[in-house]
Design a protein around this motif. Structure first.
Motif, PDB file in Angstrom:
ATOM      1  N   THR A  91       0.837  -1.203   0.000  1.00  0.00           N
ATOM      2  CA  THR A  91       0.000   0.000   0.000  1.00  0.00           C
ATOM      3  C   THR A  91       0.871   1.253   0.000  1.00  0.00           C
ATOM      4  OG1 THR A  91      -1.740  -1.162   1.223  1.00  0.00           O
ATOM      5  CG2 THR A  91      -1.842   1.236   1.193  1.00  0.00           C
ATOM      6  N   THR A  92       0.582   2.181  -0.877  1.00  0.00           N
ATOM      7  CA  THR A  92       1.366   3.409  -1.025  1.00  0.00           C
ATOM      8  C   THR A  92       1.121   4.351   0.144  1.00  0.00           C
ATOM      9  OG1 THR A  92       1.155   3.225  -3.426  1.00  0.00           O
ATOM     10  CG2 THR A  92       1.863   5.351  -2.554  1.00  0.00           C
ATOM     11  N   SER A  93       2.178   4.909   0.695  1.00  0.00           N
ATOM     12  CA  SER A  93       2.044   5.912   1.755  1.00  0.00           C
ATOM     13  C   SER A  93       1.913   7.298   1.128  1.00  0.00           C
ATOM     14  CB  SER A  93       3.259   5.876   2.678  1.00  0.00           C
ATOM     15  OG  SER A  93       4.423   6.322   1.995  1.00  0.00           O
ATOM     16  N   LEU A  94       1.355   8.232   1.893  1.00  0.00           N
ATOM     17  CA  LEU A  94       1.176   9.577   1.373  1.00  0.00           C
ATOM     18  C   LEU A  94       2.519  10.246   1.108  1.00  0.00           C
ATOM     19  CD1 LEU A  94      -0.684  11.919   0.631  1.00  0.00           C
ATOM     20  CD2 LEU A  94      -0.655  12.612   3.040  1.00  0.00           C
ATOM     21  N   ASP A  95       3.492  10.001   1.970  1.00  0.00           N
ATOM     22  CA  ASP A  95       4.812  10.609   1.777  1.00  0.00           C
ATOM     23  C   ASP A  95       5.419  10.186   0.443  1.00  0.00           C
ATOM     24  OD1 ASP A  95       5.834  11.864   4.608  1.00  0.00           O
ATOM     25  OD2 ASP A  95       4.433  10.207   4.900  1.00  0.00           O
ATOM     26  N   SER A  96       5.374   8.885   0.149  1.00  0.00           N
ATOM     27  CA  SER A  96       5.959   8.392  -1.097  1.00  0.00           C
ATOM     28  C   SER A  96       5.157   8.853  -2.307  1.00  0.00           C
ATOM     29  CB  SER A  96       6.051   6.863  -1.072  1.00  0.00           C
ATOM     30  OG  SER A  96       4.764   6.275  -0.929  1.00  0.00           O
ATOM     31  N   TYR A  97       3.828   8.963  -2.154  1.00  0.00           N
ATOM     32  CA  TYR A  97       2.983   9.422  -3.261  1.00  0.00           C
ATOM     33  C   TYR A  97       3.320  10.862  -3.632  1.00  0.00           C
ATOM     34  CZ  TYR A  97      -1.220  10.818  -5.829  1.00  0.00           C
ATOM     35  OH  TYR A  97      -2.089  11.304  -6.776  1.00  0.00           O
ATOM     36  N   LEU A  98       3.390  11.730  -2.632  1.00  0.00           N
ATOM     37  CA  LEU A  98       3.705  13.135  -2.895  1.00  0.00           C
ATOM     38  C   LEU A  98       5.146  13.300  -3.357  1.00  0.00           C
ATOM     39  CD1 LEU A  98       1.874  14.892   0.079  1.00  0.00           C
ATOM     40  CD2 LEU A  98       1.196  14.879  -2.328  1.00  0.00           C
ATOM     41  N   GLU A  99       6.046  12.496  -2.807  1.00  0.00           N
ATOM     42  CA  GLU A  99       7.445  12.573  -3.231  1.00  0.00           C
ATOM     43  C   GLU A  99       7.589  12.222  -4.707  1.00  0.00           C
ATOM     44  OE1 GLU A  99      11.856  10.773  -2.000  1.00  0.00           O
ATOM     45  OE2 GLU A  99      10.047  10.195  -0.884  1.00  0.00           O
ATOM     46  N   GLU A 100       6.864  11.201  -5.150  1.00  0.00           N
ATOM     47  CA  GLU A 100       6.914  10.819  -6.559  1.00  0.00           C
ATOM     48  C   GLU A 100       6.347  11.928  -7.438  1.00  0.00           C
ATOM     49  OE1 GLU A 100       5.302   7.270  -9.573  1.00  0.00           O
ATOM     50  OE2 GLU A 100       4.709   7.297  -7.461  1.00  0.00           O
ATOM     51  N   TYR A 101       5.256  12.546  -6.991  1.00  0.00           N
ATOM     52  CA  TYR A 101       4.650  13.624  -7.774  1.00  0.00           C
ATOM     53  C   TYR A 101       5.618  14.799  -7.925  1.00  0.00           C
ATOM     54  CZ  TYR A 101       1.827  17.648  -9.000  1.00  0.00           C
ATOM     55  OH  TYR A 101       1.366  18.777  -9.614  1.00  0.00           O
ATOM     56  N   PHE A 102       6.153  15.271  -6.817  1.00  0.00           N
ATOM     57  CA  PHE A 102       7.035  16.441  -6.863  1.00  0.00           C
ATOM     58  C   PHE A 102       8.303  16.146  -7.657  1.00  0.00           C
ATOM     59  CE2 PHE A 102       4.431  18.115  -3.414  1.00  0.00           C
ATOM     60  CZ  PHE A 102       4.439  19.475  -3.689  1.00  0.00           C
ATOM     61  N   SER A 103       8.848  14.934  -7.530  1.00  0.00           N
ATOM     62  CA  SER A 103      10.069  14.612  -8.269  1.00  0.00           C
ATOM     63  C   SER A 103       9.816  14.626  -9.770  1.00  0.00           C
ATOM     64  CB  SER A 103      10.596  13.240  -7.840  1.00  0.00           C
ATOM     65  OG  SER A 103       9.675  12.208  -8.150  1.00  0.00           O
ATOM     66  N   LYS A 104       8.644  14.130 -10.207  1.00  0.00           N
ATOM     67  CA  LYS A 104       8.319  14.137 -11.631  1.00  0.00           C
ATOM     68  C   LYS A 104       8.081  15.550 -12.140  1.00  0.00           C
ATOM     69  CE  LYS A 104       6.303   9.499 -12.030  1.00  0.00           C
ATOM     70  NZ  LYS A 104       5.076   8.723 -12.344  1.00  0.00           N
ATOM     71  N   ILE A 105       7.363  16.333 -11.368  1.00  0.00           N
ATOM     72  CA  ILE A 105       7.044  17.695 -11.797  1.00  0.00           C
ATOM     73  C   ILE A 105       8.299  18.558 -11.852  1.00  0.00           C
ATOM     74  CG2 ILE A 105       5.848  19.815 -11.150  1.00  0.00           C
ATOM     75  CD1 ILE A 105       4.091  17.685 -12.421  1.00  0.00           C
ATOM     76  N   LEU A 106       9.104  18.507 -10.804  1.00  0.00           N
ATOM     77  CA  LEU A 106      10.309  19.331 -10.777  1.00  0.00           C
ATOM     78  C   LEU A 106      11.303  18.894 -11.848  1.00  0.00           C
ATOM     79  CD1 LEU A 106      10.834  19.649  -6.914  1.00  0.00           C
ATOM     80  CD2 LEU A 106       9.846  21.322  -8.498  1.00  0.00           C
TER      81      LEU A 106
END
Length: 410
Positions: A378-393
């Motif tokens: 199960t994905t944690s919120l920290d890892s979910y947001l980290e993946e989003y920000f890393s892709k966007i940046l």
């Protein structure tokens, strides 16, 4: 400026016109029925459906005398028990599945997961100018139907073993019509058509907060479904991770102001892909039959903690404008006195829940055991947001853009 009080699932009750809102006496009647228990309501309003379903085993005395009771079409699953197989009907495969609300944030993830697992997926979609072509591109079939018009529903249920209902009202729609009346119509249709399993998405702790119209309706539908006689699975949800992107991550990147409250409500968010995975596991497992389970993420977060994570990952400080919960409660109290402002009061009703500092979370050990799943997947919120920000940046760096770009979404 319009302020929306966000439910953890980020579903907004629409502010509709007085002509489309349910009258005050209808709202009072619904609340009264909910207090008395929807098992009794289902037994009354579903009597005709039950009678028709029982009639399919053989002609009743009235039918034998020419009374004209129609025998409904009934589908029997392959490998069904002898008692079920003894009744006349058309065999259907256990892999046949109807998904209602297939174009929504959660529904589309359920469609993709079901197709990946080999199900024959049919999607009920409303007639519109922009058809849901992406569902057919994925391999699903679509059938037109309107949840507000019960006569358009039966065709979609023919030859179906499992129904997954992921529909809910859009901001411009009447919540009472979609989340109550349409649910009753779908459940009655499914019962009459002999559906073998009905999966319904509800809201965590809905039975504890009947003063919130949406939560009251969710609990009412739960009880109605239990009394229908069908095998069911109710999945209560705490909150989705996806809306946090537009609600918090993007404003932090864009250096736009955020609106929040001073409450201590905490929510165990889940990625909708994980919800879809759990849903299909529930469909496969007999242990999940006739059970109500709450699906929660690995950890519960407050709004302040979510913003802090976005600030850390985005490298920017958020501009947070706080609205006192007491101010929201006072606004709701003022708007409840007039019918034309009643929908606005409904939208603000969740302020009562925020003031209580409730925690939308639940132990998941038994649920993972029932579903046969590994909690580590199960994905944690920290890892979910980290993946989003890393892709966007990374994307911004590649194109030489600035954080104020507004068209980078996953």
């Amino acid at each position: 400026t319009t302020l929306f009080v966000k439910h953890p699932l980020h579903v907004r009750s629409p502010i509709s016109s007085p002509e489309t809102s349910p009258p005050a006496d209808t709202r009072r009647d619904m609340a009264a029925v909910a207090e008395l228990g929807f098992r009794a309501a289902a037994a009354i309003s579903g009597a005709r459906v039950t009678g028709r379903a029982q009639a399919q085993g053989g002609a009743s005395a009235k039918h034998a005398k020419g009374g004209g009771i129609a025998r409904p079409l009934r589908c029997v699953a392959e490998g069904a028990t002898p008692a079920a197989a003894a009744t006349s009907g058309t065999p259907v495969r256990k892999t046949s599945m109807l998904i209602i609300g297939a174009t929504g944030t959660l529904g589309r993830q359920v469609v993709r997961r079901a197709l990946d697992e080999g199900y024959d997926v049919r999607c009920l979609v409303r007639p519109r100018q922009n058809p849901a072509d992406f569902l057919r591109d994925w391999g699903a079939t679509t059938v037109s139907g309107d949840l507000t018009k019960p006569e358009t529903l039966p065709a979609a249920f023919v030859g179906i073993h499992t129904v997954i209902d992921a529909s809910t009202a859009r901001p411009e729609e009447d919540t009472y019509v979609i989340d109550w009346k349409a649910k009753v119509a779908c459940i009655q249709t499914a019962a009459a058509m002999g559906i073998q399993r009905y999966v319904f998405y509800s809201v965590d702790k809905c039975e504890q907060h009947k003063e919130v119209p949406l939560m009251n309706m969710k609990f009412a539908v739960e009880e109605y479904l239990k009394a229908s006689g069908m095998n069911y699975t109710v999945l209560r949800l705490c909150g989705f991770m996806q809306p946090l992107i537009s609600g918090y991550a993007v404003p932090v990147l864009e250096e736009q102001p955020l609106w929040g409250t001073d409450d201590d409500t905490r929510t165990a968010y889940l990625d909708t892909q994980d919800v879809a995975k759990m849903t299909l596991a529930a469909c496969r497992r007999d242990e999940a039959t006739n059970k109500t389970m709450t699906l929660a993420g690995p950890k519960a977060y407050s709004v302040r903690e979510v913003i802090a994570i976005c600030e850390k990952l985005g490298g920017a400080e958020a501009q947070v404008n706080k609205v006192p919960v007491l101010a929201l409660k006072a606004t709701r109290a003022a708007t409840r006195f007039f019918q034309w402002t009643a929908p606005a009061a409904d939208r603000l009703a969740f302020a009562e829940v925020l003031a209580s500092g409730v925690k939308f979370d639940a132990p998941m050990e038994d649920t993972y055991a029932i579903l046969g799943m590994d909690p580590s997947e199960t994905t944690s919120l920290d890892s979910y947001l980290e993946e989003y920000f890393s892709k966007i940046l990374k994307k911004l760096k590649e194109v030489g853009g600035q954080s104020r770009q507004k068209d980078f979404y996953l």
